[in-house]
Write a protein that holds these residues in place. Structure first.
Motif, PDB file in Angstrom:
ATOM      1  N   ALA A  39       0.827  -1.204   0.000  1.00 47.75           N
ATOM      2  CA  ALA A  39       0.000   0.000   0.000  1.00 47.75           C
ATOM      3  C   ALA A  39       0.868   1.263   0.000  1.00 47.75           C
ATOM      4  O   ALA A  39       0.560   2.228  -0.697  1.00 47.75           O
ATOM      5  CB  ALA A  39      -0.925  -0.008   1.215  1.00 47.75           C
ATOM      6  N   LEU A  40       1.938   1.228   0.771  1.00 44.64           N
ATOM      7  CA  LEU A  40       2.841   2.379   0.786  1.00 44.64           C
ATOM      8  C   LEU A  40       3.489   2.590  -0.573  1.00 44.64           C
ATOM      9  O   LEU A  40       3.704   3.723  -1.005  1.00 44.64           O
ATOM     10  CB  LEU A  40       3.912   2.201   1.857  1.00 44.64           C
ATOM     11  N   ALA A  44       2.140   6.236  -1.548  1.00 38.03           N
ATOM     12  CA  ALA A  44       3.018   7.200  -0.880  1.00 38.03           C
ATOM     13  C   ALA A  44       4.327   7.327  -1.654  1.00 38.03           C
ATOM     14  O   ALA A  44       4.704   6.453  -2.426  1.00 38.03           O
ATOM     15  CB  ALA A  44       3.299   6.765   0.556  1.00 38.03           C
ATOM     16  N   GLU A  45       5.006   8.430  -1.402  1.00 35.87           N
ATOM     17  CA  GLU A  45       6.333   8.608  -1.974  1.00 35.87           C
ATOM     18  C   GLU A  45       7.323   7.711  -1.241  1.00 35.87           C
ATOM     19  O   GLU A  45       7.064   7.237  -0.144  1.00 35.87           O
ATOM     20  CB  GLU A  45       6.779  10.060  -1.804  1.00 35.87           C
ATOM     21  N   ALA A  52      11.469   2.981   5.582  1.00 34.84           N
ATOM     22  CA  ALA A  52      11.819   2.191   6.772  1.00 34.84           C
ATOM     23  C   ALA A  52      10.670   1.284   7.169  1.00 34.84           C
ATOM     24  O   ALA A  52      10.883   0.112   7.518  1.00 34.84           O
ATOM     25  CB  ALA A  52      12.189   3.124   7.921  1.00 34.84           C
ATOM     26  N   VAL A  53       9.444   1.795   7.108  1.00 31.75           N
ATOM     27  CA  VAL A  53       8.273   0.964   7.440  1.00 31.75           C
ATOM     28  C   VAL A  53       8.163  -0.192   6.455  1.00 31.75           C
ATOM     29  O   VAL A  53       7.858  -1.333   6.841  1.00 31.75           O
ATOM     30  CB  VAL A  53       6.990   1.830   7.448  1.00 31.75           C
ATOM     31  N   VAL A  94       9.363 -11.557  -2.864  1.00 32.35           N
ATOM     32  CA  VAL A  94      10.449 -11.252  -3.803  1.00 32.35           C
ATOM     33  C   VAL A  94      10.119  -9.995  -4.607  1.00 32.35           C
ATOM     34  O   VAL A  94      10.986  -9.130  -4.807  1.00 32.35           O
ATOM     35  CB  VAL A  94      10.717 -12.463  -4.731  1.00 32.35           C
ATOM     36  N   THR A  95       8.874  -9.864  -5.053  1.00 37.89           N
ATOM     37  CA  THR A  95       8.463  -8.669  -5.792  1.00 37.89           C
ATOM     38  C   THR A  95       8.619  -7.410  -4.939  1.00 37.89           C
ATOM     39  O   THR A  95       9.114  -6.384  -5.421  1.00 37.89           O
ATOM     40  CB  THR A  95       7.004  -8.815  -6.251  1.00 37.89           C
ATOM     41  N   GLN A  96       8.209  -7.483  -3.686  1.00 41.00           N
ATOM     42  CA  GLN A  96       8.341  -6.326  -2.790  1.00 41.00           C
ATOM     43  C   GLN A  96       9.805  -5.984  -2.548  1.00 41.00           C
ATOM     44  O   GLN A  96      10.173  -4.810  -2.505  1.00 41.00           O
ATOM     45  CB  GLN A  96       7.627  -6.592  -1.478  1.00 41.00           C
ATOM     46  N   LEU A  97      10.639  -6.996  -2.368  1.00 38.92           N
ATOM     47  CA  LEU A  97      12.064  -6.731  -2.140  1.00 38.92           C
ATOM     48  C   LEU A  97      12.714  -6.092  -3.362  1.00 38.92           C
ATOM     49  O   LEU A  97      13.517  -5.162  -3.238  1.00 38.92           O
ATOM     50  CB  LEU A  97      12.779  -8.026  -1.757  1.00 38.92           C
TER      51      LEU A  97
END
Length: 103
Positions: A39-40, A44-45, A52-53, A94-97
């Motif tokens: 979601a971030l 969000a930018e 960090a979150v 893996v996609t998020q990383l």
């Protein structure tokens, strides 16, 4: 008097429950932990606090995946649906990383 050769009645053995293998719910927690990070990334930018979150969410998801694999090693996997959810959880992580590293 009772005959000493007559066997005494015993209670039937209680059945032991089968070991619980890893199911879909095992892999749902890591997916839920990645939801804030996704979601971030969408809304969000990539500012430092949000970055960090996102890293914390990915680390939590990775720890939950390790816990899921511990269950698999100890008790096995329940079925094909659980394997599908497992693959999905790993693919999303893996996609998020990759998204965070490119960020």
């Amino acid at each position: 008097m009772t005959d000493p050769t007559t066997p005494t009645p015993t209670a039937p053995p209680t059945p032991t429950p089968p070991p619980r293998g890893a199911g879909e719910a095992t892999w749902a927690l890591p997916l839920l932990a990645l939801a804030p990070s996704a979601a971030l990334g969408l809304f969000a930018e990539r500012a430092t606090p949000w970055l960090a979150v996102s890293w914390v969410c990915c680390a939590l998801s990775a720890l939950l995946l390790v816990a899921g694999w511990t269950t698999v090693v100890r008790h096995g996997m329940r079925g094909p649906a659980a394997w599908g959810t497992c693959v999905l959880a790993h693919a999303v992580l893996v996609t998020q990383l990759i998204s965070l590293l490119r960020g």
